[in-house]
Design an enzyme around this catalytic site. Structure first.
Site, short mmCIF file in Angstrom:
data_model
loop_
_atom_site.label_atom_id
_atom_site.label_comp_id
_atom_site.label_asym_id
_atom_site.label_seq_id
_atom_site.Cartn_x
_atom_site.Cartn_y
_atom_site.Cartn_z
N GLY A 1 -8.35 7.97 7.07
CA GLY A 1 -8.62 8.24 8.49
C GLY A 1 -10.09 8.46 8.76
N ASP B 1 0.83 -1.20 0.00
CA ASP B 1 0.00 0.00 0.00
C ASP B 1 0.88 1.26 0.00
OD1 ASP B 1 -2.47 1.15 -0.06
OD2 ASP B 1 -2.91 0.88 2.07
N GLY C 1 -9.47 4.72 1.95
CA GLY C 1 -10.10 5.45 3.06
C GLY C 1 -11.56 5.09 3.23
N GLY C 2 -11.88 3.80 3.16
CA GLY C 2 -13.28 3.36 3.25
C GLY C 2 -13.86 3.41 4.67
N SER C 3 -12.99 3.49 5.68
CA SER C 3 -13.47 3.48 7.07
C SER C 3 -14.47 4.60 7.32
CB SER C 3 -12.30 3.64 8.04
OG SER C 3 -11.50 2.50 8.04
ZN ZN Z 1 -5.02 4.50 1.06
#
Ligand code: ZN
Length: 294
Positions: free
Chosen positions: A182, A80, A216-218
């Site tokens: 984040g 990543d 950034g799916g969180s």
């Molecule tokens: Zn990322």
């Protein structure tokens, strides 16, 4: 065992997405693997440069390979957010299946020039390695942010996406479509959700015609994630949600056994906590029913 490209292709044809989960210790790998096996769906584990530095690039490659071989299970490994070709080559030589070559912080011309070079160099080491390029601004740091950065100027356009893919020949594109690295504290508390620009995703897919990753799916709204997958997202990255679960699980494990020192008696509570998050996200990405509030 099918290769990663085949699995992403198959996911695309089936209208589902592959879950990508960042790990920085073996407890997290254990939790991700257990959740994927329980649901019997392919899974990607990813490590950024910082995560690789902590775990060891060759060491994690050997570990994930051993799981894939022993259990004959489609678990794959992604390098990543790699910011230099040297780090990319290190991951390619260690046997990573894919890489996110991320120069999105540079001016677009420089991003194109260096990403194109990286695609050629990495494919020369391993032709089946998937190379992902990144455009736009989705912020940095898979952690809890106190305030929301203004990312509105950094959204990707279909034209820019098409040009970037054609010039660099990346296999996968990571666009900026309302996603963000984040989570805000209000997202961790479940009070707010990230919202995605579904029309923009569909436009980018039509123009660029490659696999798309959502970083950034969180903390993203469940329904938006479903729609994003229908619109063309093939891989969804989740990191911060796992880190939050990791910390909670550890605190619980320590609190439950305040006088114990045996790691393998304390850490299963971390595995359980992380596994729950991974399982719930994998169900959603794979079109399985997700219980409300889960
Ligand atoms: Zn990322």
């Amino acid at each position: 065992m099918r290769c990663l490209r085949d699995l992403v292709q198959k996911a695309q044809q089936s209208g589902v997405a592959i879950g990508h989960f960042n790990i920085s210790d073996l407890v997290l790998v254990k939790a991700v693997f257990a959740a994927a096996r329980e649901l019997n769906v392919p899974v990607l584990v990813g490590l950024s440069e910082g995560e690789r530095e902590f775990v060891g690039t060759r060491q994690i490659a050997a570990f994930v390979r051993s799981l894939r071989e022993e259990f004959d299970f489609p678990i794959f490994l992604n390098a990543d957010h790699t910011h230099s070709l040297a780090k990319g080559i290190e991951a390619a030589k260690a046997g990573f299946d894919s890489i996110v070559f991320d120069l999105s912080a540079l001016p677009i011309e420089e991003n194109v020039r260096q990403t194109k070079q990286a695609v050629e160099a990495l494919k020369a080491i391993n032709p089946s390695m998937l190379v992902e390029g990144e455009i736009g601004d989705i912020g940095t740091g898979s952690e809890i942010h106190e305030s929301s950065p203004d990312l509105s100027k950094g959204l990707s356009t279909p034209e820019e996406a098409k040009q970037f893919v054609e010039s660099t020949r990346v296999d996968i594109l990571a666009p900026a479509v309302g996603n963000m690295h984040g989570m805000l504290r209000s997202m961790v508390q479940g009070e707010t959700k990230k919202r995605l620009d579904i029309e923009r995703i569909a436009g980018i897919k039509r123009a660029a015609r490659v696999f798309l990753t959502l970083h950034g799916g969180s903390g993203t709204d469940d329904e938006d994630l479903r729609k994003a997958i229908v619109a063309g997202i093939n891989i969804v990255h989740i990191n911060t949600e796992l880190r939050v679960a990791w910390r909670h699980g550890l605190e619980q494990g320590l609190a439950k056994q305040p006088n114990k020192v045996v790691p393998y008696k304390i850490l299963p509570s971390v595995v359980d906590s992380v596994k729950q998050v991974v399982g719930s996200r994998l169900k959603l990405f794979n079109g399985r029913h997700v219980a409300h509030g889960a």
